[in-house]
Design a protein around this motif. Structure first.
Motif, PDB file in Angstrom:
ATOM      1  N   SER A  37       8.423  -3.090  -3.396  1.00 52.05           N
ATOM      2  CA  SER A  37       8.051  -1.679  -3.583  1.00 52.05           C
ATOM      3  C   SER A  37       9.213  -0.753  -3.234  1.00 52.05           C
ATOM      4  CB  SER A  37       6.846  -1.323  -2.704  1.00 52.05           C
ATOM      5  OG  SER A  37       5.661  -1.835  -3.230  1.00 52.05           O
ATOM      6  N   LEU A  38       9.902  -1.066  -2.140  1.00 51.37           N
ATOM      7  CA  LEU A  38      11.014  -0.214  -1.722  1.00 51.37           C
ATOM      8  C   LEU A  38      12.111  -0.176  -2.781  1.00 51.37           C
ATOM      9  CD1 LEU A  38      11.305  -1.243   2.044  1.00 51.37           C
ATOM     10  CD2 LEU A  38      10.187   0.779   1.083  1.00 51.37           C
ATOM     11  N   ILE A  77       0.813  -1.219   0.000  1.00 50.55           N
ATOM     12  CA  ILE A  77       0.000   0.000   0.000  1.00 50.55           C
ATOM     13  C   ILE A  77       0.846   1.268   0.000  1.00 50.55           C
ATOM     14  CG2 ILE A  77      -2.000  -1.085   1.054  1.00 50.55           C
ATOM     15  CD1 ILE A  77      -1.231   0.191   3.695  1.00 50.55           C
ATOM     16  N   GLY A  78       2.166   1.125  -0.105  1.00 48.58           N
ATOM     17  CA  GLY A  78       3.018   2.297  -0.211  1.00 48.58           C
ATOM     18  C   GLY A  78       3.140   2.836  -1.625  1.00 48.58           C
ATOM     19  N   ASP A  79       2.465   2.205  -2.586  1.00 48.42           N
ATOM     20  CA  ASP A  79       2.550   2.657  -3.970  1.00 48.42           C
ATOM     21  C   ASP A  79       1.868   4.023  -4.084  1.00 48.42           C
ATOM     22  OD1 ASP A  79       2.501   3.050  -6.692  1.00 48.42           O
ATOM     23  OD2 ASP A  79       1.788   1.040  -7.182  1.00 48.42           O
ATOM     24  N   ASP A 134       7.678  -9.994  -2.115  1.00 49.23           N
ATOM     25  CA  ASP A 134       6.977  -9.885  -3.400  1.00 49.23           C
ATOM     26  C   ASP A 134       7.875 -10.401  -4.522  1.00 49.23           C
ATOM     27  OD1 ASP A 134       5.074  -9.329  -5.305  1.00 49.23           O
ATOM     28  OD2 ASP A 134       5.086  -7.157  -5.027  1.00 49.23           O
ATOM     29  N   ALA A 135       8.589 -11.489  -4.247  1.00 47.37           N
ATOM     30  CA  ALA A 135       9.587 -12.008  -5.195  1.00 47.37           C
ATOM     31  C   ALA A 135       8.932 -12.500  -6.476  1.00 47.37           C
ATOM     32  CB  ALA A 135      10.363 -13.143  -4.544  1.00 47.37           C
ATOM     33  N   ALA A 186       8.167   5.262  -3.385  1.00 50.23           N
ATOM     34  CA  ALA A 186       7.415   4.460  -2.420  1.00 50.23           C
ATOM     35  C   ALA A 186       7.993   4.581  -1.003  1.00 50.23           C
ATOM     36  CB  ALA A 186       7.393   2.996  -2.847  1.00 50.23           C
ATOM     37  N   TYR A 187       9.293   4.792  -0.881  1.00 50.54           N
ATOM     38  CA  TYR A 187       9.918   4.746   0.444  1.00 50.54           C
ATOM     39  C   TYR A 187       9.309   5.741   1.433  1.00 50.54           C
ATOM     40  CZ  TYR A 187      13.426   4.160   4.048  1.00 50.54           C
ATOM     41  OH  TYR A 187      14.039   3.914   5.247  1.00 50.54           O
ATOM     42  N   PRO A 188       9.187   7.035   1.092  1.00 51.42           N
ATOM     43  CA  PRO A 188       8.625   7.959   2.084  1.00 51.42           C
ATOM     44  C   PRO A 188       7.179   7.634   2.439  1.00 51.42           C
ATOM     45  CG  PRO A 188       8.928   9.049  -0.041  1.00 51.42           C
ATOM     46  CD  PRO A 188       9.636   7.743  -0.128  1.00 51.42           C
TER      47      PRO A 188
END
Length: 239
Positions: A163-164, A134-136, A193-194, A170-172
């Motif tokens: 995502s990172l 959900i960081g997208d 998420d490989a 996405a990181y912040p």
């Protein structure tokens, strides 16, 4: 922090991944993981497998292989109002592990208000275990009401190392979400998420983020064998 499970992984059956399940299991064993969930994409994702045939047949797979416990799962797509998913309940009911995610090649990004209402709807879905990546930032939402809904429903929020590594900016966003999870007592899980076997169990960037903000380890469900098994037992999975 040593993590004992990776519960967001894909095989070539997802359409956009490249390894077999056996290759992923071997990689998990090499990383000394105790648990591995196979969570291929559902049929609406381009190249995804049939919802019924592929996912219900996972019960034919061994529960243990190379010392790794296998969880049968799926990554379902959020596709509409109220948290509607791309997978029918009769299929979700057969799974050990259900991730709900938003993907732009299945559902075009909408407004922050729309995404917020969808995630709140997902919080009410009894089949969903984990809220995926959900960081997208393209799927922005109002963090506090959503995370409070997740806390109330005892859902697990994913720190997605994919995502990172691959989603711009996405990181912040992930950092803001995880910080609020700590404040609200929301449980999290760190996953890879490989989409290729060499990424299985590659969780260091997620651990680094948690350590950076001093996230309480007791809220990380895959940081402790007993804690993780207790979560599975609460779901009715006894190994």
């Amino acid at each position: 922090m040593k993590l004992i499970a990776d519960t967001h992984t894909h095989t070539f059956r997802s359409g956009d991944a490249y390894s077999t399940l056996q290759e992923n299991i071997a990689a998990a064993a090499k990383r000394q993981l105790s648990y591995l969930a196979v969570t291929d994409h559902s049929c609406l994702k381009p190249g995804g497998p049939d919802n019924w045939v592929h996912f219900t047949n996972q019960r034919l797979l061994p529960r243990f292989s190379e010392g790794v416990c296998l969880l049968y799962g799926i990554e379902a797509d959020v596709i509409g109002p109220g948290g509607k998913l791309s997978v029918p309940d009769r299929v979700l009911d057969t799974q050990d592990w259900v991730i709900a995610s938003m993907h732009a090649d299945v559902m075009s990004p909408r407004t922050s208000e729309d995404h917020t209402q969808m995630w709140i709807g997902i919080a009410e879905n009894k089949y969903v275990d984990v809220i995926g990546h959900i960081g997208d930032p393209i799927f922005s939402f109002e963090h506090r009401p959503v995370l409070q809904a997740f806390a109330d429903a005892k859902k697990v929020v994913e720190v997605n190392t994919g995502s990172l590594l691959t989603r711009p900016n996405a990181y912040p966003v992930c950092r803001q979400i995880v910080t609020l999870c700590a404040e609200l007592g929301v449980r999290i899980i760190v996953n890879s998420d490989a989409h290729f076997s060499n990424r299985i169990g590659d969780l260091a960037s997620g651990v680094s983020l948690l350590q950076e903000i001093g996230f309480p380890e007791e809220l990380v469900i895959n940081a402790d064998e007993h804690r993780f098994r207790k979560y599975l037992e609460h779901k009715g999975i006894r190994l």
